[in-house]
Structure formats: structure tokens, C-alpha cells
Design a protein around this motif. Structure first.
Motif, PDB file in Angstrom:
ATOM      1  N   THR A 185       0.859  -1.184   0.000  1.00 34.57           N
ATOM      2  CA  THR A 185       0.000   0.000   0.000  1.00 34.57           C
ATOM      3  C   THR A 185       0.897   1.236   0.000  1.00 34.57           C
ATOM      4  OG1 THR A 185      -0.075  -0.090   2.378  1.00 34.57           O
ATOM      5  CG2 THR A 185      -1.907  -1.107   1.221  1.00 34.57           C
ATOM      6  N   GLY A 186       0.265   2.400  -0.076  1.00 34.48           N
ATOM      7  CA  GLY A 186       1.057   3.632  -0.015  1.00 34.48           C
ATOM      8  C   GLY A 186       1.956   3.821  -1.218  1.00 34.48           C
ATOM      9  N   MET A 187       1.477   3.425  -2.378  1.00 33.74           N
ATOM     10  CA  MET A 187       2.234   3.657  -3.602  1.00 33.74           C
ATOM     11  C   MET A 187       1.607   4.862  -4.318  1.00 33.74           C
ATOM     12  SD  MET A 187       4.097   0.869  -3.398  1.00 33.74           S
ATOM     13  CE  MET A 187       4.879   0.550  -4.960  1.00 33.74           C
ATOM     14  N   ALA A 188       2.328   5.415  -5.270  1.00 34.03           N
ATOM     15  CA  ALA A 188       1.771   6.495  -6.098  1.00 34.03           C
ATOM     16  C   ALA A 188       2.154   6.246  -7.541  1.00 34.03           C
ATOM     17  CB  ALA A 188       2.304   7.845  -5.646  1.00 34.03           C
ATOM     18  N   LYS A 189       1.299   6.712  -8.430  1.00 37.85           N
ATOM     19  CA  LYS A 189       1.620   6.641  -9.858  1.00 37.85           C
ATOM     20  C   LYS A 189       2.036   8.028 -10.293  1.00 37.85           C
ATOM     21  CE  LYS A 189      -2.195   5.185 -11.491  1.00 37.85           C
ATOM     22  NZ  LYS A 189      -3.365   4.714 -12.179  1.00 37.85           N
ATOM     23  N   LEU A 190       3.128   8.105 -10.989  1.00 38.00           N
ATOM     24  CA  LEU A 190       3.590   9.395 -11.477  1.00 38.00           C
ATOM     25  C   LEU A 190       3.676   9.280 -12.989  1.00 38.00           C
ATOM     26  CD1 LEU A 190       6.350  11.148  -9.514  1.00 38.00           C
ATOM     27  CD2 LEU A 190       5.925  11.653 -11.882  1.00 38.00           C
ATOM     28  N   SER A 191       2.988  10.153 -13.689  1.00 30.82           N
ATOM     29  CA  SER A 191       2.950  10.031 -15.153  1.00 30.82           C
ATOM     30  C   SER A 191       3.417  11.309 -15.821  1.00 30.82           C
ATOM     31  CB  SER A 191       1.518   9.771 -15.631  1.00 30.82           C
ATOM     32  OG  SER A 191       0.959   8.687 -14.947  1.00 30.82           O
ATOM     33  N   ILE A 192       4.140  11.146 -16.917  1.00 30.36           N
ATOM     34  CA  ILE A 192       4.406  12.305 -17.770  1.00 30.36           C
ATOM     35  C   ILE A 192       3.638  12.106 -19.060  1.00 30.36           C
ATOM     36  CG2 ILE A 192       6.608  13.036 -16.795  1.00 30.36           C
ATOM     37  CD1 ILE A 192       7.986  11.588 -19.115  1.00 30.36           C
ATOM     38  N   ILE A 193       3.062  13.203 -19.540  1.00 29.89           N
ATOM     39  CA  ILE A 193       2.175  13.135 -20.691  1.00 29.89           C
ATOM     40  C   ILE A 193       2.706  14.048 -21.791  1.00 29.89           C
ATOM     41  CG2 ILE A 193      -0.168  13.783 -21.471  1.00 29.89           C
ATOM     42  CD1 ILE A 193      -0.235  12.805 -18.072  1.00 29.89           C
ATOM     43  N   GLY A 194       2.681  13.572 -23.001  1.00 30.00           N
ATOM     44  CA  GLY A 194       3.129  14.391 -24.128  1.00 30.00           C
ATOM     45  C   GLY A 194       3.099  13.577 -25.405  1.00 30.00           C
ATOM     46  N   ALA A 195       3.292  14.255 -26.506  1.00 32.23           N
ATOM     47  CA  ALA A 195       3.244  13.542 -27.782  1.00 32.23           C
ATOM     48  C   ALA A 195       4.505  12.715 -27.978  1.00 32.23           C
ATOM     49  CB  ALA A 195       3.100  14.545 -28.910  1.00 32.23           C
ATOM     50  N   GLY A 196       4.354  11.619 -28.646  1.00 32.30           N
ATOM     51  CA  GLY A 196       5.512  10.832 -29.053  1.00 32.30           C
ATOM     52  C   GLY A 196       6.386  10.338 -27.916  1.00 32.30           C
ATOM     53  N   MET A 197       5.769   9.988 -26.806  1.00 27.70           N
ATOM     54  CA  MET A 197       6.545   9.503 -25.655  1.00 27.70           C
ATOM     55  C   MET A 197       7.372   8.270 -26.020  1.00 27.70           C
ATOM     56  SD  MET A 197       6.475  10.985 -22.788  1.00 27.70           S
ATOM     57  CE  MET A 197       5.883  12.614 -22.435  1.00 27.70           C
ATOM     58  N   THR A 198       6.756   7.380 -26.733  1.00 26.41           N
ATOM     59  CA  THR A 198       7.484   6.137 -27.013  1.00 26.41           C
ATOM     60  C   THR A 198       8.231   6.186 -28.345  1.00 26.41           C
ATOM     61  OG1 THR A 198       5.352   5.282 -27.719  1.00 26.41           O
ATOM     62  CG2 THR A 198       6.165   4.537 -25.603  1.00 26.41           C
ATOM     63  N   THR A 199       7.892   7.195 -29.180  1.00 19.73           N
ATOM     64  CA  THR A 199       8.608   7.251 -30.452  1.00 19.73           C
ATOM     65  C   THR A 199       9.878   8.099 -30.337  1.00 19.73           C
ATOM     66  OG1 THR A 199       6.989   8.907 -31.065  1.00 19.73           O
ATOM     67  CG2 THR A 199       6.733   6.757 -32.072  1.00 19.73           C
ATOM     68  N   ASN A 200       9.986   8.850 -29.247  1.00 15.57           N
ATOM     69  CA  ASN A 200      11.225   9.605 -29.017  1.00 15.57           C
ATOM     70  C   ASN A 200      12.069   8.843 -28.003  1.00 15.57           C
ATOM     71  OD1 ASN A 200      11.099  12.419 -30.392  1.00 15.57           O
ATOM     72  ND2 ASN A 200       9.044  12.001 -29.643  1.00 15.57           N
ATOM     73  N   PHE A 201      13.155   8.313 -28.472  1.00 19.49           N
ATOM     74  CA  PHE A 201      13.937   7.399 -27.637  1.00 19.49           C
ATOM     75  C   PHE A 201      14.344   7.971 -26.294  1.00 19.49           C
ATOM     76  CE2 PHE A 201      14.797   5.994 -32.009  1.00 19.49           C
ATOM     77  CZ  PHE A 201      14.168   4.770 -31.916  1.00 19.49           C
ATOM     78  N   GLY A 202      14.762   9.236 -26.310  1.00 20.91           N
ATOM     79  CA  GLY A 202      15.342   9.797 -25.093  1.00 20.91           C
ATOM     80  C   GLY A 202      14.362  10.007 -23.946  1.00 20.91           C
ATOM     81  N   VAL A 203      13.073  10.059 -24.238  1.00 23.46           N
ATOM     82  CA  VAL A 203      12.116  10.539 -23.243  1.00 23.46           C
ATOM     83  C   VAL A 203      12.037   9.651 -21.998  1.00 23.46           C
ATOM     84  CG1 VAL A 203       9.735  11.235 -22.842  1.00 23.46           C
ATOM     85  CG2 VAL A 203      10.779  11.645 -25.044  1.00 23.46           C
ATOM     86  N   ALA A 204      11.860   8.369 -22.227  1.00 21.71           N
ATOM     87  CA  ALA A 204      11.741   7.466 -21.080  1.00 21.71           C
ATOM     88  C   ALA A 204      13.027   7.504 -20.252  1.00 21.71           C
ATOM     89  CB  ALA A 204      11.442   6.052 -21.554  1.00 21.71           C
ATOM     90  N   SER A 205      14.154   7.491 -20.927  1.00 20.77           N
ATOM     91  CA  SER A 205      15.403   7.445 -20.156  1.00 20.77           C
ATOM     92  C   SER A 205      15.622   8.745 -19.379  1.00 20.77           C
ATOM     93  CB  SER A 205      16.599   7.110 -21.051  1.00 20.77           C
ATOM     94  OG  SER A 205      16.950   8.222 -21.820  1.00 20.77           O
ATOM     95  N   MET A 206      15.112   9.868 -19.928  1.00 23.31           N
ATOM     96  CA  MET A 206      15.223  11.135 -19.181  1.00 23.31           C
ATOM     97  C   MET A 206      14.438  11.059 -17.880  1.00 23.31           C
ATOM     98  SD  MET A 206      14.892  14.317 -21.764  1.00 23.31           S
ATOM     99  CE  MET A 206      14.325  15.570 -20.670  1.00 23.31           C
TER     100      MET A 206
END
Ligand code: ADP
Ligand code: ASP
Ligand code: MG
Length: 405
Positions: A336-357
Motif C-alpha cells: 500500500t502507499g504507492m503512487a503513480k507518477l505520469s508524464i504526458i506528451g506527444a511521441g513519448m514512445t517514439t522519441n527514444f530519449g524521453v523514457a530514459s530522461m
């Protein structure tokens, strides 16, 4: 113009606030507009009513709880009508039963099915300012249901759609939509406009500034929606509209969803139909499951991890334990006591650097990632709730740099 305005709980928290908002409503009315106003319960009334119910019964029945909660909004609308009368303008307050806001019967989380516009239209024709209680509906048994926490926004958008309003203004304690919750991330940037799709993602991933169903409905019915400050009426807010920003923006915002629980089912038999069995059982209990991760276990077994809302954890564990034999697994554990943190934007998975940033930012602030999920326009990590605010600041800082380029 026909304008629907909605004011949140903090905006009408006390007599002074009610009078201040009443003046703004009357000014718009005297400028020649037809006014429909939706209100939330004052301040923390809804939370206080829930606490009151729990004092007399720790597990309050949902029908009676809705009867009680609906009174919060009813108080607010009556008080607002009285304040407007004092300013010499005509106003009529209405609850969901009086309006005819027909909703499904799921107490605590009902959906609006239909709104009968006649009562409001008649009141408007008689030159009234119409004040409607948000967050409530009436089901086919004639009982009051509530529409889910934060759903007064949805009442306002639904009324805008049905009445064909020219504008739906949501007034709150922030002056616009920011790239992250400005109370947590001080460097968050205010957006002049945001597309329905991006706003829908932000709202669905935990940015409570707008109810996600309100955004979805606004998009579907092309409601012109604006978020503005209930304190500084001359500040321009943020317009939520059909947008093209998704083509350009790599990062449009960050959202935190707290109260997340992670459930792990270990030692499931590795055969077709197991996932179906587990998740159909949860679906029949109306438990919504979010991030799902399946790992190859050892030998003939596998493990399934998933997240649920903390409030659904007990029911989830109960369903799994009751059906342990039928499903066929070894153990269930949970965090318990977890949180979801999301970043939203275009091309999240098509821009390689985004996830690693994003992962780099988490690494730099020493936060461990428990689960990861990606889609075309968002990346979500599940982390320990106590690090959520700090992680949000670190990630935002990193992405703010590319926004400024
Ligand atoms: P209301 O009572 O007016 O409905 P809420 O508390 O539901 O207000 O929503 C407003 C709050 O949403 C703000 O006080 C702010 O802390 C929070 N919030 C979360 N994410 C954002 C965001 N991206 N932009 C602006 N506010 C946000
Ligand atoms: N009063 C309700 C709540 O606190 C509805 C709302 O504020 O939109 O959730
Ligand atoms: Mg709200």
C-alpha cells in the motif's frame, strides 16, 4: 450568451466567498448573459459528511451515504441563491431531483444518463439565474446518487452540452492548468490552452484540477471549456480545446495519482485463460485494475502484478482469496502507499530519449521504480508515495529544460 459557471468547494467555502462569487455571477448576468451556475459543497463539507457517517457506522451503506453527501451541494446552492437575492437579482436553486439529472444507480460513482432541460429552460426564460447542485443525480428508483469525487465539473459540462451553452467556465483555487500541480512543483508553467486529449490524460492520471469525465464529455459534445480563478476574475485562465499541440509538444504535463496499491499474485499456473479468469472476477466486482505486469515465473508457473485504487484493495484481496482454488495460485501479496507518477506528451514512445530522461531524473533523486508502463502519449511509473512530490519536482525540472528550447 448562455454561460455555465462552476465553482469548487474552496471557492464558496464561507459567507464571504459566497458573496464575492455572487457578485461575479450577477455582474455577468447584468451584462446580458443567461446564467446557469453549478456549485460543489462548501470547503471540506463532503469529507466531513463522510467522517460523520463513519462515526455512526464505520461501514456506511452506499445509498444512505449518497443521501447524506448530496446535502452538501444542496446547502451551497441555497446559500448562493440567497446571496444573489441580497444583491437584488433573481435566482433559483435546484437539486438533481428538481432538475431531472437522471443517472445510473451505482451509488457513489453514478454516471449521468440524461438531463431534462425543461425546468432550467423555463427558469431562464423567467430571467432567473439558475443555481444547480453539482455531484448528484437521481436513479431510476428515484433515489439520489452521487457521481464520484470531484464530479461537480462533470455536472457543469453535462449541463453545458444539454443546454447548448456558449461557454462553460470552471472556477477554482488555481488560475489555470499548469504543467504539474503548482502547489507541489513550484516551477510548473501555466498553459494558455491545452487539447482535450492531453487534459484527459492529465485528469485521468491524477491531476484533480478537472474531473476526467468532464473533459471526456466536453470533447465529445464540443463544449467550450475554460478553467479560471475564483479569486482573480480578470486573469485569463486556460482554455481546453480541440488542439494540435500534441503534434509538437514532447512534454505537456505531469500528474500524480496517490492512494495506489500494488497486488502480486504468485505461482499462477502458466496456461491459457488464467489472466482472463483473474481479471473477469475483478471486473464483476466493479474493481478497476490499472497497470498490469506479468512475469515468467519458474517452471510451470507465472506471476501477475497489478495496481488498484487503495479503496478497492480489500475487495480485491477478498475476491482472490475466495477464488484461490478455482484460479490456482500460491500466494497473494500487496503493497500500500504507492503512487503513480505520469508524464504526458506527444511521441513519448517514439522519441527514444524521453523514457530514459524520466528514469534518469528518478535515479538522480534516489527513487526506486516499482512498475513502469508506457503508451503513445504517456509514461507512468509506480513509486513509493512518500517520494512522489520530490520525484515530481526532479522530473519536471528535467523536462522544463527541453520545453524552453
Ligand atoms: P475545486 O474545489 O475547485 O474543484 P480541486 O481541488 O478539485 O478544486 O482542484 C484544484 C487543485 O488541483 C489545485 O488546487 C491544484 O493543487 C490541483 N492541481 C493538480 N494538478 C494541477 C495542474 N496540472 N494544474 C493546476 N492545478 C492542479
Ligand atoms: N463535493 C464533491 C467532492 O468533494 C464534488 C466536487 O467537489 O466536485 O468530491
Ligand atoms: Mg474539483
Amino acid at each position: 450568451m448562455l454561460i455555465v459557471q462552476k465553482y469548487g468547494g474552496t471557492s464558496v467555502a464561507n459567507a464571504e466567498r459566497i458573496l464575492c462569487v455572487a457578485e461575479h455571477i450577477v455582474a455577468s448576468y447584468r451584462a446580458g448573459n443567461k446564467m446557469v451556475v453549478v456549485l460543489s459543497a462548501q470547503g471540506d463539507t463532503t469529507d466531513e459528511l463522510i467522517a460523520k457517517a463513519q462515526e455512526v457506522n464505520p461501514e456506511p451503506g452506499k445509498r444512505e451515504l449518497d443521501m447524506l453527501l448530496a446535502t452538501g451541494e444542496q446547502q451551497a446552492v441555497a446559500l448562493m441563491a440567497l446571496a444573489i437575492h441580497r444583491l437584488g437579482a433573481p435566482a433559483l436553486s435546484l437539486n438533481a431531483v428538481q432538475v431531472g439529472i437522471e443517472a445510473t444507480s451505482l451509488y457513489g460513482n453514478a454516471r449521468i444518463k440524461r438531463i431534462r432541460p425543461e425546468r432550467i429552460t423555463r427558469a431562464l426564460e423567467l430571467n432567473n439565474i439558475v443555481i444547480v447542485a453539482g455531484f448528484q443525480g437521481v436513479n431510476r428508483y428515484g433515489d439520489v446518487t452521487t457521481l464520484g469525487r470531484g464530479a461537480s465539473d462533470t455536472t457543469a459540462v453535462a449541463l453545458s452540452a444539454v443546454l447548448g451553452a456558449d461557454l462553460c467556465e470552471i472556477y477554482s483555487d488555481v488560475d489555470g492548468i499548469y504543467t504539474a500541480d503548482p502547489r507541489i512543483v513550484h516551477g510548473a508553467r501555466k498553459l494558455a490552452s491545452i487539447s482535450y486529449d492531453e487534459m484527459l490524460e492529465l485528469a485521468s492520471m491524477g491531476a484533480q484540477v478537472l474531473h476526467n469525465r468532464a473533459v471526456e464529455m466536453a470533447k465529445r459534445h464540443r463544449v467550450k471549456l475554460v478553467l479560471r480563478s475564483a479569486w482573480y476574475f480578470d486573469i485569463e485562465g486556460t482554455e481546453i480545446k480541440e488542439g494540435s499541440t500534441m503534434e509538437k509538444l514532447l512534454f505537456s504535463g505531469l500528474a500524480i495519482d496517490r492512494d495506489v496499491a500494488r497486488v502480486s499474485i504468485m505461482g499462477l499456473l502458466d496456461r491459457p485463460g488464467v489472466a482472463y479468469h483473474v481479471f473477469s472476477l475483478l471486473a464483476t466486482q466493479k474493481i478497476s485494475v490499472d497497470i498490469i505486469l506479468q512475469t515468467a515465473g519458474s517452471g510451470k508457473t507465472k506471476d501477475i502484478n497489478f495496481t488498484v485504487h487503495q479503496a478497492d484493495l480489500d475487495a480485491t484481496l477478498k475476491v482472490l482469496e475466495t477464488n484461490k482454488e478455482a484460479i490456482g495460485f500460491d500466494t497473494v501479496t500487496f503493497d500500500t502507499g504507492m503512487a503513480k507518477l505520469s508524464i504526458i506528451g506527444a511521441g513519448m514512445t517514439t522519441n527514444f530519449g524521453v523514457a530514459s530522461m524520466m528514469f534518469e531524473a528518478l535515479y538522480e533523486c534516489g527513487v526506486n521504480i516499482s512498475m513502469i508502463s508506457t503508451s503513445e502519449i504517456k509514461i507512468t511509473v509506480v513509486i513509493d508515495e512518500k517520494y512522489a512530490d520530490n520525484a515530481a519536482v526532479c522530473i519536471h525540472e528535467k523536462f522544463a529544460q527541453i520545453m524552453n528550447e
